[in-house]
Design an enzyme around this catalytic site. Structure first.
Site, short mmCIF file in Angstrom:
data_model
loop_
_atom_site.label_atom_id
_atom_site.label_comp_id
_atom_site.label_asym_id
_atom_site.label_seq_id
_atom_site.Cartn_x
_atom_site.Cartn_y
_atom_site.Cartn_z
N ALA A 10 49.60 54.31 2.00
CA ALA A 10 49.38 55.73 1.68
C ALA A 10 50.56 56.57 2.13
CB ALA A 10 48.08 56.21 2.31
N GLY A 14 52.64 56.01 -2.19
CA GLY A 14 51.20 55.80 -2.36
C GLY A 14 50.47 57.12 -2.55
N ASP A 33 45.73 52.45 4.34
CA ASP A 33 46.95 52.31 5.16
C ASP A 33 46.56 51.80 6.54
OD1 ASP A 33 49.99 53.70 4.64
OD2 ASP A 33 49.53 53.14 6.72
N HIS A 175 65.20 45.31 -10.89
CA HIS A 175 65.25 46.66 -10.30
C HIS A 175 66.29 46.67 -9.18
CE1 HIS A 175 63.92 50.63 -9.36
NE2 HIS A 175 63.35 50.32 -8.21
N1 LIG Z 1 59.52 49.99 -7.51
C1 LIG Z 1 59.94 51.22 -7.37
O1 LIG Z 1 60.31 51.86 -8.35
C2 LIG Z 1 59.92 51.88 -6.03
C3 LIG Z 1 60.20 53.25 -5.89
C4 LIG Z 1 60.14 53.84 -4.62
C5 LIG Z 1 59.80 53.05 -3.53
N2 LIG Z 1 59.56 51.74 -3.68
C6 LIG Z 1 59.20 50.87 -2.57
O2 LIG Z 1 57.84 51.11 -2.25
C7 LIG Z 1 57.62 50.82 -0.86
C8 LIG Z 1 56.94 52.02 -0.19
O3 LIG Z 1 57.81 53.15 -0.19
P1 LIG Z 1 57.31 54.52 0.44
O4 LIG Z 1 58.39 55.50 0.19
O5 LIG Z 1 55.93 54.81 0.03
O6 LIG Z 1 57.31 54.11 2.00
P2 LIG Z 1 56.48 54.80 3.18
O7 LIG Z 1 57.04 54.28 4.46
O8 LIG Z 1 56.39 56.27 2.97
O9 LIG Z 1 55.00 54.20 2.98
C9 LIG Z 1 54.69 52.85 3.14
C10 LIG Z 1 53.34 52.80 3.80
O10 LIG Z 1 52.90 51.44 3.88
C11 LIG Z 1 52.09 51.35 5.04
N3 LIG Z 1 51.87 49.95 5.38
C12 LIG Z 1 52.70 49.10 6.02
N4 LIG Z 1 52.09 47.89 6.16
C13 LIG Z 1 50.86 48.00 5.60
C14 LIG Z 1 49.77 47.10 5.43
N5 LIG Z 1 49.85 45.84 5.87
N6 LIG Z 1 48.67 47.55 4.80
C15 LIG Z 1 48.59 48.82 4.35
N7 LIG Z 1 49.59 49.72 4.49
C16 LIG Z 1 50.70 49.31 5.10
C17 LIG Z 1 52.86 52.15 6.07
O11 LIG Z 1 52.04 52.50 7.18
C18 LIG Z 1 53.33 53.33 5.25
O12 LIG Z 1 52.45 54.44 5.36
C19 LIG Z 1 59.02 50.48 -0.30
O13 LIG Z 1 59.18 49.09 -0.27
C20 LIG Z 1 59.96 51.11 -1.29
O14 LIG Z 1 61.22 50.47 -1.31
C21 LIG Z 1 59.63 51.15 -4.91
#
Ligand SMILES: NC(=O)c1ccc[n+]([C@@H]2O[C@H](COP(=O)([O-])OP(=O)(O)OC[C@H]3O[C@@H](n4cnc5c(N)ncnc54)[C@H](O)[C@@H]3O)[C@@H](O)[C@H]2O)c1
Length: 312
Positions: A10, A14, A33, A175
């Site tokens: 989240a 998320g 989360d 990507h």
């Molecule tokens: N594919 C795409 O186009 C794209 C675009 C942007 C970000 N991303 C990727 O998405 C991921 C998330 O990015 P973000 O900006 O939301 O990061 P973020 O740090 O804001 O959020 C990630 C969340 O995951 C939670 N988390 C960690 N382990 C967990 C678990 N075992 N169960 C549940 N929640 C858990 C964390 O507490 C955190 O709140 C990253 O790997 C980022 O590189 C991908």
């Protein structure tokens, strides 16, 4: 409201995905989360915004996967984002464990769910979800291509001063910085892009698209893009839940298409109620195929690195 979508992680992407999805009013939402109180707080805040925008969906936050039971779609965003100077592949080992765990836990409560993966390195995390979950290929889709194509569309719109709705761009491949913006298949209101823009401007847009994620990371200093990735996931979810069969660029499991096998890779995918129901194959010229193969090599290397970390 019968449809249910659970978003694992989240954080920035998320929560923003939940926001865009609530606006589309296509499903009840669950945010999960590991941080105590955070998904509950964001869910409640989002729920309290809905009277203002007039959308009737339920939004729940939880630290437990039990709350996700019976989901039609699971969106995996859990994991670490990039820091300035990092590539998406640098996230591999930390995120592999988080994504494996998220997949297993989600499947326990929603054995029939379709998975949309966002966590990076994207193509490899989608592959991991399919393998760890023992899922049929059509039930796992990685989000990357809508975002990368939307970036290219935004840059073309800025250059030409026309509506983004008139601009169709298709970015395929993995990507990463080797992704393949297909200029020949992109157009403005039906006019090929290379008739609308001179070569130097077009080359600059292609290059900016490839590095689009990094541009945001270096501006933000902490974290990576979230508005556009969340909007992209919401479009995919709506197409699946409504069985719209929208064709979008997304990461799908390759079984010989484009001459590629056993990797997830960005291609045009038709999204219907059963997930990735069809992969569309463009007729590509030699130069385009060479660029795709180059991008596929990078994805294969990351999957090989994953295989040394995780047993499927
Ligand atoms: N594919 C795409 O186009 C794209 C675009 C942007 C970000 N991303 C990727 O998405 C991921 C998330 O990015 P973000 O900006 O939301 O990061 P973020 O740090 O804001 O959020 C990630 C969340 O995951 C939670 N988390 C960690 N382990 C967990 C678990 N075992 N169960 C549940 N929640 C858990 C964390 O507490 C955190 O709140 C990253 O790997 C980022 O590189 C991908």
């Amino acid at each position: 409201m019968n449809n249910k979508v659970s978003i694992i992680g989240a954080g920035m992407t998320g929560a923003t995905t939940a926001h865009w999805l609530a606006e589309r009013e296509v499903a009840d939402l669950v945010l999960v989360d590991i941080i105590e109180g955070m998904p509950q707080g964001k869910a409640l805040d989002l729920q309290e915004s809905l009277p203002v925008v007039g959308k009737d969906v339920q939004v729940i936050g939880s630290n437990s996967f039990e709350a996700t039971a019976g989901s039609d779609i699971i969106v995996i965003t859990a994991g670490l984002p990039r820091k300035p100077g990092m590539s998406r592949d640098d996230l591999l080992s930390a995120n592999a464990e988080i994504v494996s765990n998220s997949t297993r836990q989600s499947l326990k409560y929603s054995p029939e769910a379709i998975f949309i993966v966002l966590t990076n390195p994207l193509d490899t995390m989608a592959y991991l979800t399919m393998k760890v979950g023992g899922l049929p290929p059509e039930r796992v889709i990685g989000q990357a291509g809508i975002l990368d194509s939307a970036r290219m569309r935004a840059f073309v719109a800025m250059e030409l001063g026309v509506s983004v709705e008139n601009i169709n761009c298709y970015v395929l491949g993995g990507h990463g910085d080797d992704m393949v913006p297909l200029v020949r298949h992109s157009n403005v209101a039906g006019v090929p892009l290379n008739e609308m823009l001179p070569k130097d401007k077009l080359d600059a847009i292609v290059e900016r698209t490839r590095k689009g994620g990094g541009e945001i990371v270096s501006l933000l200093k902490t974290g990576s893009a979230f508005y556009a990735p969340g909007a992209a996931v919401a479009q995919m979810v709506e197409s699946i839940l409504k069985d719209k069969n929208l064709i979008v660029p997304a990461a799908a499991y390759m079984q010989g298409e484009y001459g590629l096998k056993d990797i997830f890779f960005g291609v045009p995918v038709q999204l219907g109620r059963d997930g990735a129901v069809k992969i569309i194959e463009y007729k590509l010229n030699e130069e385009e195929l060479a660029a795709l193969n180059n991008s596929a090599e990078a994805v294969k290397q990351t999957i090989a690195a994953l295989s040394s970390l995780v047993e499927f």
